[in-house]
Each structure stands twice: as C-alpha cells, then as structure tokens.
Design an enzyme around this catalytic site. Structure first.
Site, mmCIF file in Angstrom:
data_model
loop_
_atom_site.group_PDB
_atom_site.id
_atom_site.type_symbol
_atom_site.label_atom_id
_atom_site.label_comp_id
_atom_site.label_asym_id
_atom_site.label_seq_id
_atom_site.Cartn_x
_atom_site.Cartn_y
_atom_site.Cartn_z
ATOM 1 N N GLN A 81 47.002 40.158 44.514
ATOM 2 C CA GLN A 81 45.695 40.716 43.894
ATOM 3 C C GLN A 81 45.351 39.615 42.698
ATOM 4 O O GLN A 81 46.378 39.367 42.003
ATOM 5 C CB GLN A 81 45.916 42.090 43.393
ATOM 6 C CG GLN A 81 44.295 42.657 42.705
ATOM 7 C CD GLN A 81 44.703 44.025 41.991
ATOM 8 O OE1 GLN A 81 45.556 44.703 42.371
ATOM 9 N NE2 GLN A 81 43.553 44.323 41.667
ATOM 10 N N VAL A 114 42.075 39.509 40.801
ATOM 11 C CA VAL A 114 41.231 40.054 40.202
ATOM 12 C C VAL A 114 41.887 41.827 39.641
ATOM 13 O O VAL A 114 41.645 42.458 40.438
ATOM 14 C CB VAL A 114 39.918 40.067 40.284
ATOM 15 C CG1 VAL A 114 39.066 40.915 39.302
ATOM 16 C CG2 VAL A 114 39.230 38.676 40.572
ATOM 17 N N HIS A 156 39.037 46.616 43.899
ATOM 18 C CA HIS A 156 37.954 46.231 44.507
ATOM 19 C C HIS A 156 38.188 46.292 45.940
ATOM 20 O O HIS A 156 39.652 45.971 46.360
ATOM 21 C CB HIS A 156 37.502 44.624 44.274
ATOM 22 C CG HIS A 156 38.565 43.583 44.225
ATOM 23 N ND1 HIS A 156 39.473 43.511 43.130
ATOM 24 C CD2 HIS A 156 38.766 42.686 44.965
ATOM 25 C CE1 HIS A 156 40.065 42.419 43.475
ATOM 26 N NE2 HIS A 156 40.106 41.833 44.640
ATOM 27 N N ILE A 157 37.512 46.700 46.776
ATOM 28 C CA ILE A 157 37.726 46.417 48.269
ATOM 29 C C ILE A 157 36.880 45.298 48.915
ATOM 30 O O ILE A 157 35.867 45.046 48.574
ATOM 31 C CB ILE A 157 37.327 47.538 49.164
ATOM 32 C CG1 ILE A 157 35.873 48.096 49.360
ATOM 33 C CG2 ILE A 157 38.103 48.880 48.488
ATOM 34 C CD1 ILE A 157 35.668 49.005 50.218
HETATM 35 P P1 AMP Z 1 41.722 39.679 45.118
HETATM 36 O O1 AMP Z 1 42.464 38.509 45.507
HETATM 37 O O2 AMP Z 1 41.750 40.614 46.140
HETATM 38 O O3 AMP Z 1 41.870 40.013 43.444
HETATM 39 O O4 AMP Z 1 40.248 38.755 45.122
HETATM 40 C C1 AMP Z 1 39.332 38.494 44.240
HETATM 41 C C2 AMP Z 1 38.001 38.109 44.743
HETATM 42 O O5 AMP Z 1 37.025 38.083 43.609
HETATM 43 C C3 AMP Z 1 38.262 36.792 45.358
HETATM 44 O O6 AMP Z 1 37.864 36.610 46.539
HETATM 45 C C4 AMP Z 1 37.218 35.632 44.566
HETATM 46 O O7 AMP Z 1 36.515 34.695 45.282
HETATM 47 C C5 AMP Z 1 36.520 36.965 43.929
HETATM 48 N N1 AMP Z 1 35.573 36.592 42.623
HETATM 49 C C6 AMP Z 1 36.369 36.143 41.384
HETATM 50 N N2 AMP Z 1 35.503 35.986 40.530
HETATM 51 C C7 AMP Z 1 34.353 36.361 41.177
HETATM 52 C C8 AMP Z 1 32.882 36.512 40.534
HETATM 53 N N3 AMP Z 1 32.522 36.152 39.255
HETATM 54 N N4 AMP Z 1 32.022 36.878 41.559
HETATM 55 C C9 AMP Z 1 32.159 37.151 42.676
HETATM 56 N N5 AMP Z 1 33.312 37.328 43.237
HETATM 57 C C10 AMP Z 1 34.249 36.853 42.383
#
Ligand code: AMP
Ligand code: ZN
Length: 116
Positions: A93, A95, A99-100
C-alpha cells in the site's frame, strides 16, 4: 489529516477527475492508470487501511464495494472488472488512506498475481 493526499482530494485542495461522489465516498481516476479503466474509491472519512478499519466502518466498506459495478460500467468496463485493496507493508500500500482500485477492460485484466 491535511497531510494525507486523499483527504486533500476530498477537501478539494488538490484536483482529481471525479467520477462519483456522495456524502460518504468519492471515486476518481487513478493518476497513473494500469488499465484503460482504473478508478479509486475512497471513504471521505480518513481510514488508514483495512488493517485499521473499525467495526463502525463496516457500512462504508460495503458501500464502496456495492458501487464498484456501477462505476466500472459507467467508466467503460461493463463486462467485469477487478477490485484490489492493497493493505499495509506486505500489501504494498503506497497511499495510507483506504482505497479500492477498480481496474477494467475492455480487455481482460490478466492473471491475478504473478507466481513467486
Ligand atoms: P496503493 O499502492 O494501493 O496505495 O495505490 C495508490 C494509488 O494512488 C496508485 O495507483 C497511484 O497512481 C494513485 N495516486 C497517487 N496519487 C494520486 C492522485 N493525486 N490522484 C489520483 N491517484 C493517485
Ligand atoms: Zn486521508
């Protein structure tokens, strides 16, 4: 949580391409899409991950999943999609706001995971 990027998207202080919103959740296009359809659905309330979700978060978690087919269909993947919820260090993860990922076609998204 003004230092949280997804809370800032909820607050409108950084932009996102919104595709669905109601009082409890927001859906927007992933900034770095892995497939033609790649939408993130988040709770508006800050929840760090599935590992920290509380029992009272159960309704919003169900709401997010229940929206997935509608979002995928409206965004161009009417014949199915994949939901991914990366969680914590082992789940990669990136972020830390729950989130899904809804990823979809038109073509099949491929195998679930590459085997080790
Ligand atoms: P995860 O690895 O599941 O935490 O995925 C985080 C996702 O957030 C990644 O696919 C990123 O491309 C996406 N992401 C990060 N910053 C943003 C943003 N400002 N707007 C849209 N998507 C984002
Ligand atoms: Zn947040």
């Amino acid at each position: 949580m003004s230092d949280c990027i997804f809370c800032r998207i909820v607050a409108g202080t950084i932009p996102a391409k919104k595709v669905y919103e109601d009082g409890d959740v927001l859906a927007f296009n992933d900034i770095n899409p892995a497939r033609p359809v790649h939408v993130l659905v988040i709770p508006k309330k800050h929840i760090t991950s599935l590992a920290t979700a509380a029992p009272e978060d159960t309704p919003v978690l169900g709401h997010m999943l229940a929206l997935a087919n509608r979002v995928a269909t409206e965004q161009g993947s009417p014949d199915g999609f994949r939901v991914i919820i990366n969680t914590g260090r082992v789940g990669n993860q990136e972020v830390p706001h729950l989130h899904i990922h809804i990823v979809g076609g038109p073509d099949p998204v491929g195998p679930m995971l590459k085997r080790l």
